[in-house]
Write a protein that holds these residues in place. Structure first.
Motif, mmCIF file in Angstrom:
data_model
loop_
_atom_site.group_PDB
_atom_site.id
_atom_site.type_symbol
_atom_site.label_atom_id
_atom_site.label_comp_id
_atom_site.label_asym_id
_atom_site.label_seq_id
_atom_site.Cartn_x
_atom_site.Cartn_y
_atom_site.Cartn_z
ATOM 1 N N MET A 15 26.925 30.720 78.737
ATOM 2 C CA MET A 15 26.578 31.120 79.978
ATOM 3 C C MET A 15 25.528 32.256 79.857
ATOM 4 O O MET A 15 24.274 32.510 79.778
ATOM 5 C CB MET A 15 27.409 31.301 81.319
ATOM 6 N N THR A 24 21.638 23.973 85.365
ATOM 7 C CA THR A 24 23.169 23.197 84.926
ATOM 8 C C THR A 24 23.095 21.814 85.877
ATOM 9 O O THR A 24 21.864 21.498 86.279
ATOM 10 C CB THR A 24 24.263 24.168 85.906
ATOM 11 N N THR A 30 21.299 27.654 89.091
ATOM 12 C CA THR A 30 21.068 28.123 87.381
ATOM 13 C C THR A 30 22.994 28.117 87.933
ATOM 14 O O THR A 30 23.824 28.354 87.825
ATOM 15 C CB THR A 30 20.535 29.575 88.002
ATOM 16 N N THR A 31 22.742 29.246 86.199
ATOM 17 C CA THR A 31 24.062 29.380 86.288
ATOM 18 C C THR A 31 24.961 30.801 86.556
ATOM 19 O O THR A 31 25.793 30.801 86.527
ATOM 20 C CB THR A 31 23.863 30.239 83.823
ATOM 21 N N HIS A 104 32.864 22.406 84.700
ATOM 22 C CA HIS A 104 31.339 23.273 84.393
ATOM 23 C C HIS A 104 31.031 24.160 83.031
ATOM 24 O O HIS A 104 29.976 24.037 82.904
ATOM 25 C CB HIS A 104 31.947 24.600 85.452
ATOM 26 N N HIS A 105 31.803 24.173 82.052
ATOM 27 C CA HIS A 105 31.518 24.603 80.357
ATOM 28 C C HIS A 105 30.259 23.264 80.620
ATOM 29 O O HIS A 105 29.091 23.487 79.880
ATOM 30 C CB HIS A 105 32.518 24.255 79.966
ATOM 31 N N VAL A 108 26.924 23.500 81.758
ATOM 32 C CA VAL A 108 25.304 24.206 81.224
ATOM 33 C C VAL A 108 25.409 23.558 80.196
ATOM 34 O O VAL A 108 24.347 23.777 79.631
ATOM 35 C CB VAL A 108 26.690 25.720 81.108
#
Length: 207
Positions: A15, A24, A30-31, A104-105, A108
């Motif tokens: 991030m 994302t 967004t991040t 979630h990693h 991104v």
């Protein structure tokens, strides 16, 4: 350090690298928006009903918007340090946050051009497969066809059985986990009737 903690640190690093306005795979988030979501989830448990009940969704969104207005570096630091001692997530971080941080990693990473899957260790893949086995039936509960998940090592799991021919999804546990959590930006092989495969990919796989 647990895999959940490793993914947390890696998520924060990614991030920071892409910046606060990067896209994302979480819809229009967004991040920065994703960071606010993670912080509210761990640090404002009273907003949790907004995830499941429409009357409370507006309040949850309001709280996330407030958090998102903080400096991006501060948001990343709150994620990096993890749930505070009073958070219900603190004692179960290694389990409850594993899929959250890993997925979630990748949300991104895989929103970036020319992304490639990471090479994870066999031990990490085995850990993620345990999550798939635990959550798979919930994830594919709305599939209109039978679904079988198969790892590259030959482990198979029927996660939805409605009879008829099955769609068999084969890949690394990490890729199958992402698909189970609703992501289609994955590297898996799908075998079965073309229409059935399309139906599985279009199905609601929210967990």
């Amino acid at each position: 350090m647990s895999l959940a903690q490793q993914e947390r640190q890696a998520l924060v690093a990614t991030m920071a690298e892409v910046g606060p306005d990067a896209p994302t795979l979480c819809g229009e988030w967004t991040t920065r928006d994703l960071a606010a979501h993670l912080i509210v989830r761990e640090r404002k448990p009273h907003t949790a009903p907004g995830l499941f009940l429409k009357p409370f969704a507006g309040y949850l969104a309001s709280e996330q918007n407030k958090v998102a207005r903080q400096p991006y570096a501060d948001l990343l630091e709150l994620i990096r340090t993890g749930p505070p001692w009073w958070s219900p997530f603190k004692p179960i971080d290694a389990v409850a946050n594993l899929s959250e941080m890993f997925v979630h990693h990748e949300d991104v990473r895989r929103s970036q051009p020319q992304w490639q899957p990471r090479e994870l260790s066999a031990a990490d893949e085995a850990t993620l497969w345990s999550v798939v086995k635990r959550m798979g039936r919930v994830a594919y509960r709305k599939s209109p066809v039978t679904v079988v998940l198969s790892t590259a090592e030959g482990e198979r799991l029927t996660v939805r059985n409605v009879g008829g021919d099955a769609v068999v999804l084969t890949g690394k546990a990490s890729e199958l986990l992402l698909h189970a959590f609703g992501r289609n930006q994955v590297r898996i092989d799908a075998a079965g009737n073309v229409d059935d495969v399309a139906a599985v990919f279009a199905s609601d796989r929210s967990v």
